[in-house]
Design an enzyme around this catalytic site. Structure first.
Site, short mmCIF file in Angstrom:
data_model
loop_
_atom_site.label_atom_id
_atom_site.label_comp_id
_atom_site.label_asym_id
_atom_site.label_seq_id
_atom_site.Cartn_x
_atom_site.Cartn_y
_atom_site.Cartn_z
N TYR A 1 4.12 -4.58 -6.79
CA TYR A 1 3.10 -3.95 -7.61
C TYR A 1 3.82 -3.42 -8.87
O TYR A 1 4.91 -2.87 -8.77
CB TYR A 1 2.43 -2.81 -6.84
CG TYR A 1 1.30 -2.18 -7.60
CD1 TYR A 1 0.13 -2.89 -7.84
CD2 TYR A 1 1.42 -0.89 -8.10
CE1 TYR A 1 -0.89 -2.32 -8.57
CE2 TYR A 1 0.39 -0.32 -8.81
CZ TYR A 1 -0.77 -1.04 -9.05
OH TYR A 1 -1.80 -0.48 -9.77
N CYS B 1 3.49 -6.11 -2.50
CA CYS B 1 3.10 -4.92 -3.24
C CYS B 1 4.19 -3.84 -3.21
O CYS B 1 5.29 -4.06 -3.66
CB CYS B 1 1.76 -4.42 -2.68
SG CYS B 1 0.95 -3.10 -3.56
N HIS B 2 3.88 -2.69 -2.63
CA HIS B 2 4.82 -1.58 -2.54
C HIS B 2 5.89 -1.80 -1.47
O HIS B 2 6.76 -0.95 -1.28
CB HIS B 2 4.08 -0.27 -2.27
CG HIS B 2 3.31 0.24 -3.44
ND1 HIS B 2 2.11 -0.31 -3.83
CD2 HIS B 2 3.56 1.26 -4.29
CE1 HIS B 2 1.65 0.35 -4.89
NE2 HIS B 2 2.51 1.31 -5.19
N GLU C 1 5.91 3.99 0.99
CA GLU C 1 6.49 5.18 0.35
C GLU C 1 7.02 6.17 1.36
O GLU C 1 7.95 6.91 1.06
CB GLU C 1 5.49 5.83 -0.61
CG GLU C 1 4.48 6.73 0.02
CD GLU C 1 3.46 7.30 -0.95
OE1 GLU C 1 3.13 8.48 -0.82
OE2 GLU C 1 2.99 6.57 -1.83
N GLY D 1 0.84 -1.19 0.00
CA GLY D 1 0.00 0.00 0.00
C GLY D 1 0.87 1.24 0.00
O GLY D 1 2.04 1.20 -0.39
N ARG D 2 0.31 2.35 0.46
CA ARG D 2 1.07 3.61 0.45
C ARG D 2 2.04 3.73 1.62
O ARG D 2 2.95 4.56 1.58
CB ARG D 2 0.13 4.80 0.43
CG ARG D 2 -0.44 5.00 -0.94
CD ARG D 2 -1.09 6.35 -1.23
NE ARG D 2 -1.01 7.33 -0.21
CZ ARG D 2 -2.07 7.87 0.41
NH1 ARG D 2 -3.28 7.47 0.13
NH2 ARG D 2 -1.90 8.81 1.30
#
Length: 172
Positions: free
Chosen positions: A139, A119-120, A93, A89-90
């Site tokens: 991702y 994913c991320h 980041e 997810g975010r």
């Protein structure tokens, strides 16, 4: 197999299913999982997000749940854990900007302990510079970061995973 002690790195607006499901599944099969987030303490929460694919160029983001952390980030002794899980997810980041997150991640890679990245989550691995020469998935939007960090991006199905040594990764 006896249960292992696992550390899970999460962050606000991490993908709900990539936090809740692994946490619950790993706990259900007998592992002790400590979910932590930089700048947060045990019993505080993070907000999760649900990524939905509705025909746009990328996913849309819907509110998820409040996920309660069960350990303090500042108290983490990475040497006391058997493996690392990095949720997607975010969250990755911005948690990758935390030097302690990178130190923790490097410890698991250097000690050749299992690491799972969803994913991320590959963004944390790339920032920690631990994927050089490794084959991993993420991702698809993270493929350039994987390659720039010296990894080989595995373009696999969203319902698949890839392993390289003790690194397990998946796009979703």
């Amino acid at each position: 197999m006896a249960g292992k002690r696992l550390l899970m790195l999460v962050g606000d607006f991490g993908e709900d299913y990539e936090i809740m499901v692994p946490f619950q599944a790993l706990t259900m099969v007998g592992h002790e999982v400590h979910a932590v987030c930089p700048d947060k303490k045990k019993d505080q929460t993070i907000k999760t997000a649900i990524h939905d694919f509705e025909g746009d160029q990328t996913y849309t983001e819907k509110p998820g749940h409040r996920f309660t952390l069960n350990a303090d980030f500042d108290s983490v002794d990475e040497s006391s854990y058997d493996g690392l899980v990095i949720a997607g997810g975010r969250g990755p980041e911005y948690i990758r900007l935390n030097q302690r997150v990178l130190e923790i991640t490097r410890h698991f890679a250097d000690a050749d302990k299992p690491i799972a990245a969803i994913c991320h989550g590959a963004q944390v691995l790339a920032a920690a510079d631990v994927i050089r020469g490794k084959r991993l998935s993420a991702y698809p939007a993270c493929a350039p970061e994987v390659r720039l960090a010296g990894g080989e991006y595995a373009d696999i199905g969203m319902d698949e995973a890839v392993t390289d040594g003790k690194l397990v990764s998946a796009p979703a």
